[in-house]
Scaffold this active site. Structure first.
Site, PDB file in Angstrom:
ATOM      1  N   LYS A   1       0.839  -1.218   0.000  1.00 36.40           N
ATOM      2  CA  LYS A   1       0.000   0.000   0.000  1.00 36.40           C
ATOM      3  C   LYS A   1       0.860   1.249   0.000  1.00 36.40           C
ATOM      4  CE  LYS A   1      -4.325  -1.885   1.574  1.00 36.40           C
ATOM      5  NZ  LYS A   1      -5.439  -1.917   2.505  1.00 36.40           N
TER       6      LYS A   1
ATOM      7  N   LYS B   1     -10.740  -4.302  -2.412  1.00 36.65           N
ATOM      8  CA  LYS B   1     -11.538  -3.085  -2.617  1.00 36.65           C
ATOM      9  C   LYS B   1     -10.686  -1.996  -3.245  1.00 36.65           C
ATOM     10  CE  LYS B   1     -13.724  -3.914   1.841  1.00 36.65           C
ATOM     11  NZ  LYS B   1     -12.581  -4.125   2.741  1.00 36.65           N
TER      12      LYS B   1
ATOM     13  N   LYS C   1      -4.862 -10.300  -5.673  1.00 34.22           N
ATOM     14  CA  LYS C   1      -5.932 -10.568  -4.709  1.00 34.22           C
ATOM     15  C   LYS C   1      -7.134  -9.676  -5.016  1.00 34.22           C
ATOM     16  CE  LYS C   1      -6.306  -8.466  -0.628  1.00 34.22           C
ATOM     17  NZ  LYS C   1      -6.446  -8.048   0.764  1.00 34.22           N
TER      18      LYS C   1
HETATM   19  N1  AQP Z   1      -9.302 -11.581  -1.950  1.00 30.75           N
HETATM   20  C1  AQP Z   1      -9.547 -12.084  -0.746  1.00 30.75           C
HETATM   21  N2  AQP Z   1      -9.590 -13.418  -0.570  1.00 30.75           N
HETATM   22  C2  AQP Z   1      -9.854 -13.955   0.672  1.00 30.75           C
HETATM   23  N3  AQP Z   1     -10.089 -13.207   1.758  1.00 30.75           N
HETATM   24  C3  AQP Z   1     -10.048 -11.868   1.617  1.00 30.75           C
HETATM   25  N4  AQP Z   1     -10.236 -10.856   2.495  1.00 30.75           N
HETATM   26  C4  AQP Z   1     -10.086  -9.677   1.847  1.00 30.75           C
HETATM   27  N5  AQP Z   1      -9.810  -9.877   0.555  1.00 30.75           N
HETATM   28  C5  AQP Z   1      -9.780 -11.232   0.370  1.00 30.75           C
HETATM   29  C6  AQP Z   1     -10.545 -11.045   3.893  1.00 30.75           C
HETATM   30  O1  AQP Z   1     -11.677 -10.251   4.189  1.00 30.75           O
HETATM   31  C7  AQP Z   1     -11.590  -9.795   5.519  1.00 30.75           C
HETATM   32  C8  AQP Z   1     -11.843  -8.325   5.581  1.00 30.75           C
HETATM   33  O2  AQP Z   1     -10.844  -7.651   4.869  1.00 30.75           O
HETATM   34  P1  AQP Z   1     -10.646  -6.090   5.041  1.00 30.75           P
HETATM   35  O3  AQP Z   1     -11.618  -5.366   4.231  1.00 30.75           O
HETATM   36  O4  AQP Z   1     -10.681  -5.722   6.436  1.00 30.75           O
HETATM   37  O5  AQP Z   1      -9.200  -5.827   4.577  1.00 30.75           O
HETATM   38  P2  AQP Z   1      -8.435  -6.250   3.326  1.00 30.75           P
HETATM   39  O6  AQP Z   1      -7.929  -7.621   3.431  1.00 30.75           O
HETATM   40  O7  AQP Z   1      -7.411  -5.226   3.158  1.00 30.75           O
HETATM   41  O8  AQP Z   1      -9.570  -6.215   2.182  1.00 30.75           O
HETATM   42  P3  AQP Z   1      -9.474  -5.525   0.841  1.00 30.75           P
HETATM   43  O9  AQP Z   1     -10.680  -5.804   0.042  1.00 30.75           O
HETATM   44  O10 AQP Z   1      -8.172  -5.846   0.188  1.00 30.75           O
HETATM   45  O11 AQP Z   1      -9.560  -4.003   1.268  1.00 30.75           O
HETATM   46  P4  AQP Z   1      -8.583  -2.831   1.004  1.00 30.75           P
HETATM   47  O12 AQP Z   1      -8.358  -2.805  -0.466  1.00 30.75           O
HETATM   48  O13 AQP Z   1      -9.346  -1.634   1.493  1.00 30.75           O
HETATM   49  O14 AQP Z   1      -7.347  -3.098   1.773  1.00 30.75           O
HETATM   50  C9  AQP Z   1     -10.204 -10.170   6.033  1.00 30.75           C
HETATM   51  O15 AQP Z   1     -10.314 -11.308   6.852  1.00 30.75           O
HETATM   52  C10 AQP Z   1      -9.441 -10.502   4.785  1.00 30.75           C
HETATM   53  O16 AQP Z   1      -8.452 -11.477   5.019  1.00 30.75           O
END
Ligand code: AQP
Length: 344
Positions: free
Chosen positions: A112, A195, A192
């Site tokens: 990030k 969001k 992955k």
């Molecule tokens: N692609 C994924 N596959 C499996 N698990 C996932 N998680 C997120 N993306 C995947 C799991 O979802 C939970 C919540 O995630 P989060 O929103 O708190 O944070 P993150 O992992 O950073 O999710 P994003 O979508 O990638 O958000 P941004 O882009 O904002 O950082 C967690 O348990 C995560 O493991």
């Protein structure tokens, strides 16, 4: 019984990566572990650029989506992180002994930070706040996707360091609970599903919008013509079948892919059908909540009250352990370097 905590950022819509990697597991676990705690971690969502008005909508939307996905407030506590300020207080205490180098080595920070011109300190501290989120409830099991495993290692180190520094056995060492679908890729089959990368399929998207994303989804790159046999093990669409389709359909997909009996479009149509079947009732519940928004607020208010009771108790104990409990006159009698001699 394991004490369960997990959180999700309201940094965008709930997507199928979050759902398959974490939230579906939360819904399953709430039956075996009533009393689990789930949190919309909005303090985390402000570590990147954001618009306050959009954030407000997303905070409500994430809570509503979790309820629509099957989180049952009669079984578990669901609350908004910023309603419980003890999260940031415990986080500060943890920052005082967390080595900077360990934070700089976190893969998610490096990814990030590489996208930022000026790196906010909050991005670096993100896993410390996450350790506080978990340990505030003294949780020992955290259902998350694979991307969070390194952060949980840091949470365990934090618990261990705290216990060693203050010679107590206070915090447990939280372990990840991974689902079989622990890492869902975006439909480009590259990174992955995330969001912030904008490569998501939202849990509440309309059937035709989902099809619009599935249609061009990357499959086995070596399968150029329909008559080429495919390799399900390298195909992202097949992985999604494993998550959404019944075992008999998964077997059929695999056999037809290997024998070139089906083209990729046939496979995608079958996946679309399975996704629509699973997501339609979730969308219907979300529409009901949209029509009665006060219901979501009631759940969050009740959840915050329950979470706060636990959080306050933990912080009372932590303050005592670290020497920040309310002062009493007896403190004046304690030896302190440079202090004036106690009276009497
Ligand atoms: N692609 C994924 N596959 C499996 N698990 C996932 N998680 C997120 N993306 C995947 C799991 O979802 C939970 C919540 O995630 P989060 O929103 O708190 O944070 P993150 O992992 O950073 O999710 P994003 O979508 O990638 O958000 P941004 O882009 O904002 O950082 C967690 O348990 C995560 O493991």
């Amino acid at each position: 019984m394991a004490r369960i905590f997990s959180g999700i950022q309201p940094s965008g819509e709930l997507h199928i990566g979050n759902y398959l990697g974490a939230v579906k597991n939360w819904v399953r676990l709430q039956h075996e572990h009533p009393g689990a705690t789930f949190c919309v971690v909005d303090y985390h969502a402000i570590t990147g650029r954001y618009d306050p008005q959009v954030l407000r909508a997303r905070r409500w939307g994430m809570a509503a989506s979790l309820l629509a996905a099957g989180i049952d407030p009669a079984r578990v506590t669901l609350f908004m992180q910023s309603d419980v300020p003890e999260h940031t207080e415990l986080s500060w205490i943890f920052t005082t002994f967390t080595p900077l180098g360990e934070l700089e080595r976190q893969v998610q920070f490096k990814d990030k930070a590489a996208r930022e011109e000026s790196i906010p300190a909050g991005l670096l501290m993100y896993p410390v706040l996450q350790a506080a989120d978990i340990l505030l409830y003294r949780a020992d099991a955290v259902p998350v996707g694979e991307d969070q495993v390194q952060h949980l290692e840091l949470a365990r180190d934090t618990a261990r360091r705290f216990n060693a520094k203050f010679a107590v056995a206070y915090f447990p060492e939280p372990q990840p609970m991974l689902s079989p679908t622990r890492r869902i890729l975006g439909l480009d089959g590259q990174a992955k599903m995330s969001k912030s990368l904008g490569n998501t399929v939202g849990l509440l998207e309309a059937d035709d919008a989902i099809w619009g994303k599935l249609r061009p989804a990357v499959t086995d790159p070596q399968r150029v013509r329909k008559s080429d046999p495919g390799r399900p093990e390298v195909c992202n669409v097949y992985q999604l079948h494993r998550a959404f389709s019944a075992p008999a359909v998964v077997a059929e997909v695999e056999a037809n892919c290997r024998s070139a009996g089906w083209g990729c479009m046939d496979c995608k149509k079958a996946l679309h059908g399975a996704m629509v079947a699973e997501l339609t009732p979730i969308r219907a519940r979300a529409a009901e909540l949209q029509a009665a928004p006060g219901r979501v607020l009631e759940v969050l208010e009740d959840g915050a009250a329950r979470a706060r009771a636990v959080a306050r108790q933990t912080m009372r104990e932590v303050r005592e352990i670290v020497g920040l409990d309310p002062l009493t006159v007896s403190a004046a009698a304690l030896p302190a370097e440079g202090a004036p001699p106690a009276a009497g």
